[in-house]
Design a protein around this motif. Structure first.
Motif, short mmCIF file in Angstrom:
data_model
loop_
_atom_site.label_atom_id
_atom_site.label_comp_id
_atom_site.label_asym_id
_atom_site.label_seq_id
_atom_site.Cartn_x
_atom_site.Cartn_y
_atom_site.Cartn_z
N GLN A 65 50.92 40.81 81.02
CA GLN A 65 50.14 39.99 81.93
C GLN A 65 48.84 39.59 81.25
N GLY A 66 48.52 38.29 81.30
CA GLY A 66 47.27 37.85 80.70
C GLY A 66 47.23 36.36 80.47
N ASP A 67 46.09 35.90 79.99
CA ASP A 67 45.83 34.48 79.73
C ASP A 67 45.99 34.23 78.23
N ALA A 68 46.71 33.17 77.88
CA ALA A 68 46.97 32.89 76.47
C ALA A 68 45.73 32.44 75.71
N LYS A 69 44.64 32.15 76.40
CA LYS A 69 43.40 31.82 75.71
C LYS A 69 42.59 33.07 75.37
N ASP A 70 43.08 34.22 75.78
CA ASP A 70 42.42 35.51 75.54
C ASP A 70 43.03 36.17 74.31
N VAL A 71 42.24 36.35 73.27
CA VAL A 71 42.74 36.92 72.02
C VAL A 71 43.33 38.31 72.24
N ALA A 72 42.67 39.12 73.06
CA ALA A 72 43.16 40.49 73.30
C ALA A 72 44.53 40.47 73.96
N ALA A 73 44.74 39.56 74.92
CA ALA A 73 46.05 39.44 75.56
C ALA A 73 47.10 38.97 74.57
N CYS A 74 46.74 38.04 73.71
CA CYS A 74 47.68 37.57 72.68
C CYS A 74 48.07 38.70 71.74
N LYS A 75 47.12 39.53 71.38
CA LYS A 75 47.43 40.67 70.51
C LYS A 75 48.45 41.60 71.16
N ARG A 76 48.28 41.85 72.45
CA ARG A 76 49.22 42.74 73.15
C ARG A 76 50.62 42.13 73.18
N ALA A 77 50.69 40.83 73.39
CA ALA A 77 52.00 40.17 73.45
C ALA A 77 52.66 40.12 72.07
N LEU A 78 51.88 39.87 71.05
CA LEU A 78 52.43 39.75 69.69
C LEU A 78 52.93 41.08 69.17
N SER A 79 52.34 42.17 69.62
CA SER A 79 52.72 43.50 69.11
C SER A 79 53.21 44.41 70.23
N ALA A 80 53.88 43.83 71.21
CA ALA A 80 54.31 44.59 72.39
C ALA A 80 55.25 45.72 72.06
N ARG A 81 56.04 45.57 70.99
CA ARG A 81 57.00 46.61 70.59
C ARG A 81 56.52 47.40 69.38
N GLY A 82 55.24 47.24 69.03
CA GLY A 82 54.68 47.95 67.87
C GLY A 82 54.37 46.99 66.75
N PRO A 83 55.35 46.59 65.95
CA PRO A 83 55.10 45.60 64.90
C PRO A 83 54.85 44.21 65.49
N ILE A 84 54.29 43.33 64.69
CA ILE A 84 54.11 41.94 65.10
C ILE A 84 55.48 41.27 65.17
N ALA A 85 55.67 40.42 66.16
CA ALA A 85 56.93 39.68 66.28
C ALA A 85 57.17 38.83 65.03
N SER A 86 58.42 38.75 64.62
CA SER A 86 58.77 38.00 63.41
C SER A 86 58.71 36.49 63.63
N THR A 87 59.08 36.05 64.84
CA THR A 87 59.06 34.63 65.19
C THR A 87 58.29 34.46 66.48
N ILE A 88 57.38 33.51 66.50
CA ILE A 88 56.51 33.27 67.66
C ILE A 88 56.79 31.86 68.17
N CYS A 89 57.21 31.75 69.41
CA CYS A 89 57.53 30.46 70.03
C CYS A 89 56.42 30.08 71.00
N VAL A 90 55.79 28.94 70.74
CA VAL A 90 54.65 28.50 71.55
C VAL A 90 55.00 27.18 72.22
N GLY A 91 54.98 27.16 73.54
CA GLY A 91 55.30 25.95 74.29
C GLY A 91 54.32 25.70 75.42
N ILE A 92 53.05 25.84 75.11
CA ILE A 92 52.01 25.64 76.12
C ILE A 92 51.89 24.15 76.46
N GLY A 93 51.77 23.86 77.74
CA GLY A 93 51.56 22.49 78.18
C GLY A 93 50.44 22.42 79.19
#
Length: 276
Positions: A65-93
């Protein structure tokens, strides 16, 4: 979950093309994370519109849960399983906003939404790297970003009858998309970013006007591509954009899953246009 598949992170998955990519990935057994301001909205969308079983969502998807303009929230999403995700899909509109203006009749409630979100994601990747967090295999991630036609600096990719209205009416959203692409051009080009680059590369997908409707099948999708200005690979056999009027979100999401998630390396560093 399949530990042999790359992990995926999604931003903007509560609608549009990105939700389609996420649905394909879950059905194929990928381990995913997604950032959402309202997690229940994403869960309901996946269960109802994409018929994803509740148990599959629970086992293969971590929703932050969080706002994509928040760096801390992005960090949690990118590393939700520990390592950084290998592929990041961004479709903000952005959300369109009509206004009484002769020069910009259509704006956005946040005219810099895509640019600001990408800045937060790249900042989050930089902070994670500085903290010693990497992807599972140690490689830097690939970002797949959904952009739009009408923003190329190399060739026109808009049909003639639409050209003037397209660029006139959509100038504000296009400016936001162009700024976002420019950040990826810099972050993904080793000549510019050097060894401190936050990602290994990018894939920018530029669909023409998007519409809802059933998938027609990828055999119906015309694909063109170009290499962005200033890239070290500029001009290497690029056929130019595919020019057309319409494409369904279901086919854009299907193309991204097949070519950006499953086979992203072949398209890395390219700006790909999609249309019927």
């Amino acid at each position: 979950m399949d530990s042999t598949k790359p992990t995926l992170a999604f931003f903007g998955a509560t609608g549009g093309c990105t939700a389609v990519v996420l649905a394909h990935a879950l059905k194929a057994g990928y381990t995913c994370s997604a950032l959402a301001r309202t997690p229940s909205k994403l869960t309901n969308l996946l269960e109802t519109a994409h018929t994803i079983p509740t148990a599959l969502i629970a086992s293969n998807l971590t929703i932050i849960q969080g706002d994509a303009k928040d760096v801390a929230a992005c960090k949690r999403a990118l590393s939700a399983r520990g390592p950084i995700a290998s592929t990041i899909c961004v479709g903000i509109g952005g959300t369109p906003k009509l206004q009484a203006s002769l020069t910009t009749p259509i704006s956005l409630t946040d005219p810099h939404i895509c640019e600001n979100v990408m800045r937060s994601i790249l900042g989050a990747l930089g902070e994670l790297r500085a903290e010693g967090v990497s992807t599972a295999d140690g490689r830097k991630p690939l970002i797949v970003n959904i952009s739009t036609t009408g923003v190329s600096d190399l060739k026109n990719d808009v049909p003639g009858p639409m050209y003037h209205f397209y660029h006139y009416a959509l100038s504000v959203p296009h400016k936001d998309k162009k700024a976002t692409e420019a950040m990826l051009f810099d972050a993904g080009d080793v000549r510019k970013a050097g060894p401190d680059a936050a990602l290994c590369d990018f894939l920018i997908v530029r669909p023409t006007l998007l519409a809802d409707g059933p998938a027609k099948g990828l055999q119906k999708v015309r694909v063109g591509w170009e290499i962005p200005p200033g890239s070290s690979a500029q001009g290497q056999g690029a056929p130019g954009p595919a020019v057309g009027y319409l494409v369904h979100r279901a086919d854009v999401g299907g193309w991204i899953f097949e070519n950006g998630v499953k086979n992203g390396g072949e398209w890395a560093g390219k700006c790909v246009s999609l249309t019927y």
